[in-house]
Scaffold this active site. Structure first.
Site, PDB file in Angstrom:
ATOM      1  N   LYS A 106       0.851  -1.192   0.000  1.00  0.00           N
ATOM      2  CA  LYS A 106       0.000   0.000   0.000  1.00  0.00           C
ATOM      3  C   LYS A 106       0.877   1.230   0.000  1.00  0.00           C
ATOM      4  CE  LYS A 106      -4.521   0.536   0.429  1.00  0.00           C
ATOM      5  NZ  LYS A 106      -5.432  -0.486  -0.091  1.00  0.00           N
ATOM      6  N   GLY A 218     -20.619   6.686   2.964  1.00  0.00           N
ATOM      7  CA  GLY A 218     -19.557   6.985   1.996  1.00  0.00           C
ATOM      8  C   GLY A 218     -20.110   7.143   0.592  1.00  0.00           C
ATOM      9  N   GLY A 220     -17.803   7.693  -2.151  1.00  0.00           N
ATOM     10  CA  GLY A 220     -16.660   7.606  -3.080  1.00  0.00           C
ATOM     11  C   GLY A 220     -16.988   6.576  -4.144  1.00  0.00           C
ATOM     12  N   ASN A 221     -15.968   6.080  -4.795  1.00  0.00           N
ATOM     13  CA  ASN A 221     -16.181   5.076  -5.851  1.00  0.00           C
ATOM     14  C   ASN A 221     -17.019   3.897  -5.338  1.00  0.00           C
ATOM     15  OD1 ASN A 221     -15.253   2.354  -6.960  1.00  0.00           O
ATOM     16  ND2 ASN A 221     -14.595   3.708  -8.597  1.00  0.00           N
ATOM     17  N   ALA A 222     -16.645   3.345  -4.174  1.00  0.00           N
ATOM     18  CA  ALA A 222     -17.333   2.149  -3.666  1.00  0.00           C
ATOM     19  C   ALA A 222     -18.774   2.469  -3.246  1.00  0.00           C
ATOM     20  CB  ALA A 222     -16.540   1.563  -2.503  1.00  0.00           C
ATOM     21  N   GLY A 223     -18.951   3.527  -2.468  1.00  0.00           N
ATOM     22  CA  GLY A 223     -20.282   3.864  -1.964  1.00  0.00           C
ATOM     23  C   GLY A 223     -21.249   4.212  -3.074  1.00  0.00           C
TER      24      GLY A 223
HETATM   25  N1  GLU Z   1      -7.350   0.046  -3.330  1.00  0.00           N
HETATM   26  C1  GLU Z   1      -8.067  -1.177  -3.564  1.00  0.00           C
HETATM   27  C2  GLU Z   1      -8.064  -2.045  -2.326  1.00  0.00           C
HETATM   28  O1  GLU Z   1      -7.840  -1.599  -1.230  1.00  0.00           O
HETATM   29  C3  GLU Z   1      -7.557  -1.893  -4.788  1.00  0.00           C
HETATM   30  C4  GLU Z   1      -6.145  -2.328  -4.732  1.00  0.00           C
HETATM   31  C5  GLU Z   1      -5.617  -2.862  -6.038  1.00  0.00           C
HETATM   32  O2  GLU Z   1      -6.377  -2.959  -6.983  1.00  0.00           O
HETATM   33  O3  GLU Z   1      -4.430  -3.168  -6.073  1.00  0.00           O
HETATM   34  O4  GLU Z   1      -8.367  -3.212  -2.409  1.00  0.00           O
END
Ligand code: GLU
Length: 421
Positions: A106, A218, A220-223
């Site tokens: 990360k 939320g 964002g993209n997910a919400g």
């Molecule tokens: N940021 C996303 C996660 O936390 C995707 C990570 C990725 O695709 O490498 O799963």
């Protein structure tokens, strides 16, 4: 940061709990408690004012026993090394549970993305890649989008890397726009994967999603995609949703198109005129069937876990529930599905993008969705089967611990075979 809200301490606690239940080899356990490598950089960025600002950034490479490090990059004013460490650990478990050939990593840069111009954003994104360029690559470590990072940012990052190495290498970054090697279906794959898990969970718990009331924290993209898909896939009623400013609640169900138009105009939900106002905390305690935290970590703690009324808690964000909250939810019969199962659709979509980049051969959206459904539904089934197998042995464990056991077992077997312990 208190111990309960230090995400890395929490990640270690979760690992320790599972390690104890499964009787994990103590050498494997020791390796898995710490990241393999941490990169700490300072990125000089020429701002529009002419002044050079030096931004702090991190990349944590947690474990690569099963394949290259994989994980998103966050832009956040409160980013810190412990959060990035935790998220990198969770990526390791996420990729392992999905059984895709990646380890976990990360990244993060400490700044407020809302305070910079587009040109500054590009300079920051490129500067970060120059700083960590020697330590990433399609076979080494593959970044992706996360909090406040977009496909455009991924395009700049991939471009900067390809300039550094002097050849085409789109597989270095995933979550790219289609025109520069992105995959069909990647953009909504996090929420879609979560919805496939929800479908399986409802079947298992015999809950009719058509009649379900859903609250989402939320936007964002997910919400946002969770909002859309809850209605289009199941006909469920989304009764509450929030962004970082606050939220709205309407027991009769919210008008999704109207909400999206409102958000697209760049406004904050605290000023939305329809429905009742509900704060981010109160939203979690609403009387709903399904609660979807899709924002940030540490939202459900020992202080509010007892107040959660939802039957299914679908963790679409990373780390929304603390270890102190877990036993309370479990005792109260909340079916809490862990983040690294629920939101694994994002990285599964990334895996498909990476494979297509390496092959230079691209799939249709239907192919991507079908493959995603297969992988994530299997992860759900594996988790429940493991939970039930432990129950049969007289050990009652929650779904998070069951998912951890599967993930840890795979990573430690890979480490053993490679001779790491
Ligand atoms: N940021 C996303 C996660 O936390 C995707 C990570 C990725 O695709 O490498 O799963």
């Amino acid at each position: 940061m208190s111990d309960e809200t230090n995400p890395f301490k929490n990640a270690q606690k979760q690992l320790d709990t599972a390690a104890e239940v499964m009787g994990l080899d103590r050498n494997a356990h020791a390796i898995l408690r710490e990241p393999e490598r941490e990169i700490h950089v300072h990125i000089p960025v020429r701002m529009d004012s002419g002044q050079t600002k030096v931004l702090e950034g991190f990349r944590v490479q947690y474990n690569d026993a099963r394949g290259p490090f994989k994980g998103g990059i966050r832009f956040h004013p409160k980013e810190n090394i412990d959060t990035v460490r935790a998220l990198a650990a969770w990526m390791t478990w996420k990729c392992s549970l999905a059984n895709i050939p990646f380890g976990g990593g990360k990244g993060g840069i400490v700044f407020d993305p809302k305070s910079v111009s587009e040109r500054e954003m590009e300079a920051i994104s490129r500067g970060y890649i120059r700083a960590i360029g020697k330590f990433i690559g399609p076979e080494v470590d593959i970044p992706a989008p996360d909090v406040y990072t977009t496909p455009q940012i991924m395009a700049w990052m991939a471009d900067e890397y390809q300039k550094l190495v002097g050849h085409n290498a789109p597989g270095v970054v995933t979550g790219k726009p289609l025109e520069v090697g992105g995959s069909e279906g990647r953009f909504d794959s996090t929420a879609l994967g979560g919805m496939y898990v929800l479908r399986e969970a409802a079947k298992y718990k015999k809950i009719d999603l058509k009649k379900a009331r859903i609250a989402i924290q939320g936007f964002g993209n997910a919400g946002r995609y969770a909002l859309e898909l809850s209605k289009s896939m199941f006909g469920s009623k989304v009764v509450a949703i929030s962004d970082s400013s606050g939220g709205v609640y309407d027991p009769n169900g919210l008008d999704i198109e109207k909400l999206e138009r409102y958000k697209d105009s760049g406004k904050e939900l605290k000023n939305y005129a329809v429905g009742e106002k509900v704060g981010n905390e109160k939203l979690l305690e609403l009387d709903v069937d399904v609660l979807i935290p899709a924002a940030i970590e540490n939202q459900i703690t020992k202080d509010n876990a007892g107040k959660i009324k939802a039957k299914i808690l679908l963790e679409l964000a990373n780390g929304p529930v603390t270890p102190e909250a877990d036993p309370i939810l479990f005792e109260n019969g909340v079916f809490d599905l862990p983040d690294f199962l629920v939101n694994s659709g994002g990285v599964i979509g990334s895996y498909f993008e990476w494979v297509q980049n390496l092959y230079n051969y691209y799939w249709t959206r239907e192919e991507v969705y079908g493959k995603l459904d297969k992988i994530i539904s299997k992860s759900f089934k594996d988790t429940i089967d493991t939970q039930n197998a432990y129950k049969a042995k007289g050990k009652s464990i929650d779904p998070r611990t069951a998912a951890y056991i599967i993930a840890i077992d795979r990573v430690s077997k890979a480490m053993k075979l490679r001779g790491w312990y």
